[in-house]
Design an enzyme around this catalytic site. Structure first.
Site, PDB file in Angstrom:
ATOM      1  N   TYR A 195     -11.270   1.464  10.628  1.00 18.07           N
ATOM      2  CA  TYR A 195     -12.474   1.836   9.864  1.00 18.07           C
ATOM      3  C   TYR A 195     -12.798   0.836   8.756  1.00 18.07           C
ATOM      4  O   TYR A 195     -13.775   1.007   8.052  1.00 18.07           O
ATOM      5  CB  TYR A 195     -12.340   3.250   9.286  1.00 18.07           C
ATOM      6  N   LYS A 196     -11.981  -0.194   8.582  1.00 11.99           N
ATOM      7  CA  LYS A 196     -12.252  -1.198   7.546  1.00 11.99           C
ATOM      8  C   LYS A 196     -13.105  -2.325   8.167  1.00 11.99           C
ATOM      9  O   LYS A 196     -14.243  -2.082   8.518  1.00 11.99           O
ATOM     10  CB  LYS A 196     -10.941  -1.670   6.933  1.00 11.99           C
TER      11      LYS A 196
ATOM     12  N   ARG B  71     -12.175  -4.909  -6.997  1.00 12.72           N
ATOM     13  CA  ARG B  71     -11.944  -5.540  -5.691  1.00 12.72           C
ATOM     14  C   ARG B  71     -13.274  -5.677  -4.947  1.00 12.72           C
ATOM     15  O   ARG B  71     -14.062  -4.731  -4.913  1.00 12.72           O
ATOM     16  CB  ARG B  71     -10.977  -4.656  -4.908  1.00 12.72           C
TER      17      ARG B  71
ATOM     18  N   ASP C 122       1.610  -4.661   8.938  1.00 11.50           N
ATOM     19  CA  ASP C 122       0.470  -3.771   8.699  1.00 11.50           C
ATOM     20  C   ASP C 122      -0.768  -4.665   8.620  1.00 11.50           C
ATOM     21  O   ASP C 122      -0.870  -5.516   7.732  1.00 11.50           O
ATOM     22  CB  ASP C 122       0.690  -3.001   7.388  1.00 11.50           C
TER      23      ASP C 122
ATOM     24  N   PHE D  12       0.874  -1.173   0.000  1.00 11.48           N
ATOM     25  CA  PHE D  12       0.000   0.000   0.000  1.00 11.48           C
ATOM     26  C   PHE D  12       0.912   1.225   0.000  1.00 11.48           C
ATOM     27  O   PHE D  12       1.851   1.303   0.796  1.00 11.48           O
ATOM     28  CB  PHE D  12      -0.875  -0.020   1.257  1.00 11.48           C
TER      29      PHE D  12
HETATM   30  C1  LIG Z   1      -6.106   1.337   4.463  1.00  6.39           C
HETATM   31  C2  LIG Z   1      -4.645   1.161   4.607  1.00  6.39           C
HETATM   32  C3  LIG Z   1      -3.857   2.155   5.194  1.00  6.39           C
HETATM   33  C4  LIG Z   1      -4.513   3.440   5.598  1.00  6.39           C
HETATM   34  O1  LIG Z   1      -3.698   4.391   6.143  1.00  6.39           O
HETATM   35  P1  LIG Z   1      -4.350   5.719   6.728  1.00  6.39           P
HETATM   36  O2  LIG Z   1      -3.261   6.430   7.369  1.00  6.39           O
HETATM   37  O3  LIG Z   1      -5.475   5.311   7.631  1.00  6.39           O
HETATM   38  O4  LIG Z   1      -4.929   6.487   5.578  1.00  6.39           O
HETATM   39  C5  LIG Z   1      -2.505   1.893   5.392  1.00  6.39           C
HETATM   40  N1  LIG Z   1      -1.958   0.723   5.006  1.00  6.39           N
HETATM   41  C6  LIG Z   1      -2.705  -0.247   4.410  1.00  6.39           C
HETATM   42  C7  LIG Z   1      -2.075  -1.532   4.008  1.00  6.39           C
HETATM   43  C8  LIG Z   1      -4.059  -0.040   4.182  1.00  6.39           C
HETATM   44  O5  LIG Z   1      -4.785  -0.976   3.592  1.00  6.39           O
END
Ligand SMILES: *Cc1c(COP(=O)(O)O)cnc(C)c1O
Length: 415
Positions: free
Chosen positions: A225-226, A374, A200, A128
């Site tokens: 939030y996911k 997705r 992560d 990501f």
């Molecule tokens: C959703 C996600 C993030 C989100 O980071 P934010 O700081 O909350 O925007 C980070 N890493 C991964 C792998 C994600 O899927």
């Protein structure tokens, strides 16, 4: 599980689903099939009441007293203790604050400080982006580091590890393909080379049981939030294994991470324990929906969630491949559910347009550049019949080529 041949089969599976009643604890629009809870989870029915309670009582009536009386000051740690069982951590190892991106910066710098003689950070080329960006920002700021990327020149983690490697940052579940790492095996491999690992967990927390301590993980971050359904912008978490608490410090030394914030001393002394990963005043109102959803999680059996999630994703793959491959849908996720998170991605020559058409027809997934559709399957509230119905709509859109309509080609800011 046998692939259903008609909708009745799916209705029977929903009736027999041991965790079906969790769906009643969420507000979900009746005219939608929501397959994007991996990006923004659904709204728990108790979230508004908890939010109102915090606004009207804790803030409105309690005012400044609520820092003590309503436990505001300790909330990041208290909520962290409630996330801990979901990720295989112990009390006092998790704190909820800031965003995942900020927390990545904290744990990357803390982990690097534990390996001062090593100058290499490894991540996946397909990570990501924020993970890569924060590694870049942290290592550029510190200076003198090399970044290596798994996947560049077909390299594997094993190829890149060596005595110069300080830290490895990996997503437990890949956000694009849903590919799942074996946390224990990978953690052991990294440790054999004397490096530290940062996991992560954004796409695994709430999707499956996670066993950080059993696997010997060093640090972890994740968002709420996911799959956890904490609401838009709900605060993220940091995990640091107990053994690292006294030895590592993070450089965003805000006053809430101080040993004695209300002593108002001039110099910074980090709090003992996980509290040192805090920075400043937390966005307290954003903790309210998270507290509401954690009440739901406290009743959920993560093994049952995982079992259903594997069945939902297996079924989706089987149905799409049975019904839709004539129109160029190819699987981009691992076929074996033991190597997959709770999401499935497919490739199509017009993934963006097909996804827009799906959304217009009430099936919400998302598009991830460059070419992926997705679909997420949060097992707490997605039904087997949803899978059946979603594939039916997808087939119709592909067969009629409705996605070719110009209106589906307009790119929005958030995909
Ligand atoms: C959703 C996600 C993030 C989100 O980071 P934010 O700081 O909350 O925007 C980070 N890493 C991964 C792998 C994600 O899927």
């Amino acid at each position: 599980m046998k692939t259903p041949t008609n909708r009745d089969d799916c209705e029977a599976l929903d009736r027999d689903d041991p965790i079906r009643s969790f769906r009643d604890q969420f507000h979900l629009p009746t005219d939608l099939i929501y397959l994007d809870g991996n990006s923004l989870g659904a709204l728990p029915k108790t979230a508004s009441a908890r939010m109102t309670e915090m606004v009207e009582n804790e803030w409105g009536r309690g005012l400044i007293r609520s820092w003590n009386d309503a436990g505001w000051f300790d909330k990041p740690i208290a909520v962290g203790d409630r996330i801990a069982p979901l990720i295989g951590a112990d009390d006092g190892e998790v704190v909820v604050c800031d965003s995942t991106s900020l927390n990545l910066f904290k744990v990357i710098t803390a982990a690097l400080s534990l390996r001062p003689d090593r100058r290499v950070v490894i991540a996946e080329a397909a990570s990501f982006p924020t993970d890569l960006y924060m590694i870049e920002g942290a290592t550029e700021l510190l200076g003198g580091y090399e970044r290596r990327h798994i996947g560049d020149h077909d390299s594997t983690l094993e190829d890149l590890l060596g005595e110069d490697v300080a830290v490895v940052v990996l997503s437990h579940v890949d956000y694009r393909t849903g590919k799942l790492h074996d946390m224990k095996t990978v953690t052991e491999l990294v440790h054999r080379h004397g490096a530290l690992i940062i996991w992560d967990l954004c796409h695994s927390v709430g999707a499956m049981p996670v066993h950080l301590n059993e696997c010997g993980a060093d640090f972890a971050v994740g968002c709420t939030y996911k799959y956890l359904n904490g609401g838009p912008g709900s605060p993220a978490f940091v995990f640091a294994a107990l053994r690292h608490h006294d030895h590592a410090q993070q450089p965003l030394s805000g006053w809430h991470g101080h040993a004695e914030p209300f002593a108002f001393t001039r110099a910074y002394t980090p709090a003992a324990g996980i509290g040192r990963y805090r920075t400043g005043t937390p966005p307290l109102l954003s903790y309210a929906p998270l507290e509401a959803t954690l009440q739901i999680w406290e009743q959920a059996d993560l093994d049952a969630v995982r079992a259903k999630s594997c069945q939902l994703t297996d079924m989706f793959i089987a149905l799409v491949e049975r019904e839709c491959t004539d129109w160029g849908m190819t699987l981009a996720s691992p076929r074996d559910s033991t190597q997959r998170g709770s999401q499935v991605s497919f490739r199509h020559q017009a993934s963006y347009e097909v996804m827009q058409a799906l959304i217009a027809h009430g099936v919400i997934g998302d598009f991830r550049a460059p070419d992926l559709m997705r679909f997420g399957f949060p097992a707490l509230y997605v039904r087997y019949t949803d899978v059946w119905d979603a594939v039916k709509v997808l087939k119709e859109i592909l067969a009629t080529e409705q996605w070719r309509n110009d209106r589906y080609a307009t790119r929005t800011q958030v995909t």
